[in-house]
Enzyme design. Structure first.
Site, PDB file in Angstrom:
ATOM      1  N   PRO A   1      39.380  30.088  10.382  1.00  0.00           N
ATOM      2  CG  PRO A   1      40.305  31.958  11.438  1.00  0.00           C
ATOM      3  CD  PRO A   1      40.570  30.504  11.156  1.00  0.00           C
TER       4      PRO A   1
ATOM      5  CD  GLU B   1      25.565  28.031   6.109  1.00  0.00           C
ATOM      6  OE1 GLU B   1      26.125  28.584   7.053  1.00  0.00           O
ATOM      7  OE2 GLU B   1      25.686  26.814   5.865  1.00  0.00           O
TER       8      GLU B   1
ATOM      9  CG  HIS C   1      26.526  25.729   9.865  1.00  0.00           C
ATOM     10  ND1 HIS C   1      26.753  26.942   9.255  1.00  0.00           N
ATOM     11  CD2 HIS C   1      27.504  25.608  10.792  1.00  0.00           C
ATOM     12  CE1 HIS C   1      27.806  27.532   9.795  1.00  0.00           C
ATOM     13  NE2 HIS C   1      28.271  26.736  10.734  1.00  0.00           N
TER      14      HIS C   1
ATOM     15  NE  ARG D   1      31.965  31.061  10.399  1.00  0.00           N
ATOM     16  CZ  ARG D   1      31.660  30.287  11.439  1.00  0.00           C
ATOM     17  NH1 ARG D   1      31.532  28.976  11.265  1.00  0.00           N
ATOM     18  NH2 ARG D   1      31.491  30.801  12.632  1.00  0.00           N
TER      19      ARG D   1
END
Length: 326
Positions: free
Chosen positions: A204, A261, A293, A232
């Protein structure tokens, strides 16, 4: 109870309508992101569910607290778009979603194979009837060392699936798992950087690991390393990645998520002008596979996240209500 469901995407509509039809609680569906103006339009809301398109900062949380909305869920695994610390200080319960890790794990290994076999170049050539072999010689996974950073549910599944390819697997995680050790050896992070032919990220995003892949860490890696990121985007410093690709320090990158993004992710840009120069430059490399993604994007995972997004609020509300009544 009444739940406001924001950021509703087309692919969620069927499942949400099914839940709404069979649910005693009232669901209000909107494709709008959560905002102060949207909150002002709502009365008697008990919980809110969002996707990653909504950014929940102090102002949003203050308004939720003012309107006595105590339950917030994100229909995503990650929750870095929510100020969780401030939410806690305001007494707001925050929930994130769950799905089985197979989707992202499968996608990760697919990216490795695409890059190892230079499939992007091969496919582009075949579209213009160029069937030459020049520059297409690849590598086999069984000959390589794969370094997995993060051995949570997804990282552990990647490791288990990779074990069938016969490659050497090393891993780094501050919290080691015994079940992982039958397939991989835990090593210090610097050793993983130094020894891996392929490095894949499964952690994360936190303040501590923001831009963990940058010039200093890339310098520690093997020349010709392949980098995979299905976690991420902010874990990688994009400009340093570009520099390493130009210098051929990094031989290939599989990027499903990028730090810049916003405004591009899950959008059909069409003929509109994109001012994201790093993205445009990065995706033109023949040895970079950039995807939108969507490593998570399977029917099974989407249904699971939707159910989690609604049920977590329901369970939290009814549990707290029961405790208060006692």
């Amino acid at each position: 109870m009444k739940i406001l469901v924001c950021d509703v995407c087309d692919f969620e509509q069927e499942k949400l309508n099914e839940i709404k039809k069979n649910c005693e609680d009232e669901l209000i569906l909107t494709n709008e992101p959560l905002s102060l103006s949207l909150l002002d339009q709502q009365d008697s809301i008990d919980g809110i569910s969002i996707l990653g398109y909504s950014y929940v900062d102090e102002s949003i949380l203050d308004k939720m607290s003012e309107k006595q909305i105590r339950y917030l869920s994100t229909r995503t695994i990650g929750y870095d778009h929510i100020d969780v610390t401030y939410a806690k200080s305001k007494g707001i319960h925050v929930y994130h979603a769950y799905y089985d890790p197979n989707n992202v794990a499968d996608f990760t290994i697919m990216l490795m194979l695409i890059l190892l076999r230079k499939a992007k170049v091969s496919i582009c050539r075949s579209l213009v009837n160029d069937f030459s072999l020049d520059g297409l010689q690849g590598r086999e996974l069984r000959s390589l060392t794969v370094g997995v950073i993060g051995t949570g549910k997804i990282g552990s599944t990647v490791i288990k699936n990779l074990s069938g390819f016969g490659c050497k697997i090393i891993a780094y995680d501050p919290f080691e798992k015994e079940e992982v050790k039958q397939y991989a050896s835990y090593v210090p992070l610097d050793e993983l950087y130094q020894k891996s032919d392929i490095i894949t990220l499964h952690i994360p995003l936190t303040k501590e690991n923001y831009h963990m892949i940058q010039a200093k860490t890339i310098d520690k890696m093997k020349k010709g390393v392949i980098l995979i990121n299905t976690a991420r985007g902010q874990l990688i410093h994009t400009k340093d990645l570009i520099d390493a690709l130009e210098q051929e320090k990094i031989a290939g990158a599989g990027i499903d998520t990028l730090e810049e993004e916003n405004g591009v992710m899950h959008e059909h840009i069409g003929v509109r002008i994109i001012d994201n120069r790093d993205l445009l430059y990065l995706k033109q490399f023949p040895n970079v596979v950039y995807t939108q993604h969507y490593a998570f994007y399977t029917k099974e995972a989407c249904d699971s996240m939707i159910v989690c997004g609604i049920r977590s609020i329901q369970d939290g509300y009814h549990q707290i209500k029961t405790i208060c009544e006692i």
